[in-house]
Design an enzyme around this catalytic site. Structure first.
Site, PDB file in Angstrom:
ATOM      1  N   ASN A  94      12.232  54.715 -47.541  1.00  0.00           N
ATOM      2  CA  ASN A  94      10.848  54.219 -47.355  1.00  0.00           C
ATOM      3  C   ASN A  94      10.812  52.689 -47.345  1.00  0.00           C
ATOM      4  O   ASN A  94      10.203  52.039 -48.180  1.00  0.00           O
ATOM      5  CB  ASN A  94       9.877  54.813 -48.386  1.00  0.00           C
ATOM      6  CG  ASN A  94      10.230  54.503 -49.827  1.00  0.00           C
ATOM      7  OD1 ASN A  94      11.373  54.170 -50.133  1.00  0.00           O
ATOM      8  ND2 ASN A  94       9.256  54.602 -50.722  1.00  0.00           N
ATOM      9  N   ASP A 306      15.088  57.091 -59.920  1.00  0.00           N
ATOM     10  CA  ASP A 306      13.909  56.785 -59.085  1.00  0.00           C
ATOM     11  C   ASP A 306      13.466  55.335 -59.352  1.00  0.00           C
ATOM     12  O   ASP A 306      12.275  55.061 -59.544  1.00  0.00           O
ATOM     13  CB  ASP A 306      12.760  57.769 -59.334  1.00  0.00           C
ATOM     14  CG  ASP A 306      11.640  57.610 -58.296  1.00  0.00           C
ATOM     15  OD1 ASP A 306      11.812  56.840 -57.334  1.00  0.00           O
ATOM     16  OD2 ASP A 306      10.589  58.254 -58.474  1.00  0.00           O
ATOM     17  N   PHE A 324       2.497  52.998 -57.343  1.00  0.00           N
ATOM     18  CA  PHE A 324       3.275  53.914 -58.182  1.00  0.00           C
ATOM     19  C   PHE A 324       4.723  53.418 -58.255  1.00  0.00           C
ATOM     20  O   PHE A 324       5.287  53.025 -57.240  1.00  0.00           O
ATOM     21  CB  PHE A 324       3.310  55.306 -57.547  1.00  0.00           C
ATOM     22  CG  PHE A 324       1.995  56.044 -57.525  1.00  0.00           C
ATOM     23  CD1 PHE A 324       1.613  56.823 -58.597  1.00  0.00           C
ATOM     24  CD2 PHE A 324       1.159  55.985 -56.411  1.00  0.00           C
ATOM     25  CE1 PHE A 324       0.414  57.539 -58.570  1.00  0.00           C
ATOM     26  CE2 PHE A 324      -0.037  56.688 -56.373  1.00  0.00           C
ATOM     27  CZ  PHE A 324      -0.417  57.466 -57.459  1.00  0.00           C
TER      28      PHE A 324
HETATM   29  C1  NCD Z   1       8.115  55.421 -55.094  1.00  0.00           C
HETATM   30  C2  NCD Z   1       8.169  54.036 -54.472  1.00  0.00           C
HETATM   31  O1  NCD Z   1       7.569  53.107 -55.016  1.00  0.00           O
HETATM   32  O2  NCD Z   1       8.816  53.906 -53.423  1.00  0.00           O
HETATM   33  N1  NCD Z   1       7.232  55.398 -56.220  1.00  0.00           N
HETATM   34  C3  NCD Z   1       7.268  56.215 -57.279  1.00  0.00           C
HETATM   35  O3  NCD Z   1       6.363  56.149 -58.105  1.00  0.00           O
HETATM   36  N2  NCD Z   1       8.256  57.071 -57.447  1.00  0.00           N
HETATM   37  C4  NCD Z   1       7.733  56.381 -54.036  1.00  0.00           C
HETATM   38  C5  NCD Z   1       7.149  57.660 -54.482  1.00  0.00           C
HETATM   39  O4  NCD Z   1       7.919  58.613 -54.726  1.00  0.00           O
HETATM   40  O5  NCD Z   1       5.932  57.754 -54.554  1.00  0.00           O
END
Ligand code: NCD
Length: 434
Positions: A94, A306, A324
């Site tokens: 992304n 993540d 997020f």
């Molecule tokens: C991720 C991001 O910031 O790329 N954020 C997250 O809270 N894990 C993408 C996502 O999975 O929403």
């Protein structure tokens, strides 16, 4: 020059090893493991009191490049990984442009080579432009060496399209789908877990079923299509039940959990606000407990961070508008050692399996092991070293964390990739890529 690591306890579940041995590293590989290896003419490291383990392998990292270099770059993310004891990472597509072509994949690889620290494996997009409308060019991505495919950050909403994609990818040997399991028709507009705390804070909620319904769908589609499925960042007790169901059926399904879903509940949003805003959202204690249990039982096979860095100014926006994401590369190992291993909830071998051996096996890597002949990718741990999480000292550009100020006991103190020392005592070394 050869490197000799002396005096450490070596723990490597890939060869059922837990013993005090010396390690000889030559030409970037593990050359020998034995008692009393001769150290003459080598670069000697006295690691008495330390533990050597296969380097950690993080299947879920956002490096933000190309496109969002104010949040993170491949170089700053690689430094954060090195500092955190991570030797290999998979970076999500992304970005802008998204990693849906061989060109972007090559661009990421060449930046990673220039950074010269950790091994970086680009994850290819599932759909062209990550738009969820048509499959990405899997032939081109696969020929470029991509083995993991995901639209992470968003799910593929159209089940018919996802089924076609799964069927197509099932024909590529070694290809794995990393699914972002979220039903947007249930989660859209939500900013935190739907429950008592969201009511209290008067924030729109994301119900647990938004994840669980998608986990069930993704497992059923993967079963029908015969593709290998890895469920990213699962966060609910009900998702665990679906993973367990898939495993009982013998399906090629694995699942990952993040440190923040293991150690934080939605209560953290009350205290840390946007710093604790993440997708999937932090859940109540019952879910956290189920995730920890599932990790211990092996239903959840893999730990991944993540790592989702954002600018400090973005996290200072009102809660609803803030993005997020939580940074994780530099806190994962200390948190896991302190919160699981030191508390007797998971032994070191279990941690290494989940954060090194199994990710390597899933992705067909020759790392995640200290077997002679393997690349010398390893992490040295000091279980006695105590510290506090200090985001201001992160190598990541995102110098904030809901774990700020947490006391941790157990730190990575040396990281080696391909025989090169890339971190020593928390300091990332100047290594030039080749
Ligand atoms: C991720 C991001 O910031 O790329 N954020 C997250 O809270 N894990 C993408 C996502 O999975 O929403």
């Amino acid at each position: 020059m050869k490197i000799c690591l002396k005096g450490a306890r070596i723990i490597d579940p890939s060869c059922q090893l837990d013993q005090y041995l010396d390690i000889m590293v030559a030409e970037g590989r593990i050359a020998a493991l034995n008692v009393n290896l001769p150290a003459e003419g080598t670069q000697l490291f006295d690691l008495s009191g330390k533990i050597v383990v296969p380097g950690f392998i993080d299947l879920h990292v956002h490096l933000r490049e190309p496109g969002y270099t104010d949040k993170e770059t491949i170089a700053s993310g690689a430094e954060a990984a090195a500092a955190g004891g991570v030797t290999s990472l998979f970076c999500m597509p992304n970005t802008s442009p998204p990693a849906d072509s061989a060109e972007v994949v090559e661009q990421i690889r060449s930046e990673a080579t220039a950074a010269g620290l950790v091994r970086v494996f680009p994850v290819g997009a599932l759909t062209r432009g990550r738009l969820g409308k048509e499959p990405a060019d899997f032939k081109a991505l696969y020929s470029a060496g991509v083995r993991a495919f995901s639209d992470d950050g968003s799910p593929v909403e159209d089940s018919g399209l996802l089924y076609r994609i799964f069927k197509e990818l099932s024909c590529y040997d070694g290809a794995v789908v990393f699914s972002h399991s979220e039903d947007l028709s249930l989660s859209r507009g939500g900013v935190m877990h739907e429950g008592l705390i969201s009511k209290l804070l008067k924030q729109p909620g994301i119900p647990a079923v938004a994840e669980t319904a998608a986990v069930a769908r993704d497992i059923l589609l993967a079963q029908a299509a015969g593709v290998r499925l890895h469920l990213a960042h699962i966060s609910t007790a009900a998702s665990v039940e679906w993973v367990s169901w898939a495993k009982e059926k013998g399906l090629p399904v694995t699942a990952e959990v993040t440190p923040h879903h293991l150690f934080l509940t939605d209560e953290a949003v009350k205290i840390d606000g946007a710093l604790a805003k993440v997708n999937p959202p932090l859940r109540p204690e019952t879910d956290c407990r189920a995730l920890r249990r599932a990790l211990l039982d092996g239903i959840i096979d893999i730990i991944a961070t993540d790592h989702a860095p954002h600018q400090g100014s973005e996290k200072e926006l009102p809660f609803r508008d803030a993005p997020f994401g939580i940074t994780g590369l530099e806190t994962a190992v200390p948190l896991l050692l302190s919160g699981l291993v030191q508390k007797g909830l998971l032994n070191l071998s279990g941690l290494i399996q989940a954060f090194s051996c199994r990710p390597a096996r899933l992705m067909g890597l020759n790392t995640g092991t200290l077997r002679p002949g393997a690349p010398a990718d390893l992490t040295v741990l000091d279980l006695e070293a105590a510290s506090f999480v200090e985001p201001g000292r992160f190598y990541s550009k995102a110098k904030h964390s809901p774990f700020a100020g947490w006391k941790v006991c157990g730190l990575p103190v040396l990281t080696m990739v391909g025989g090169a020392v890339i971190m020593k005592q928390g300091v990332v070394q100047n290594v030039t890529g080749s």
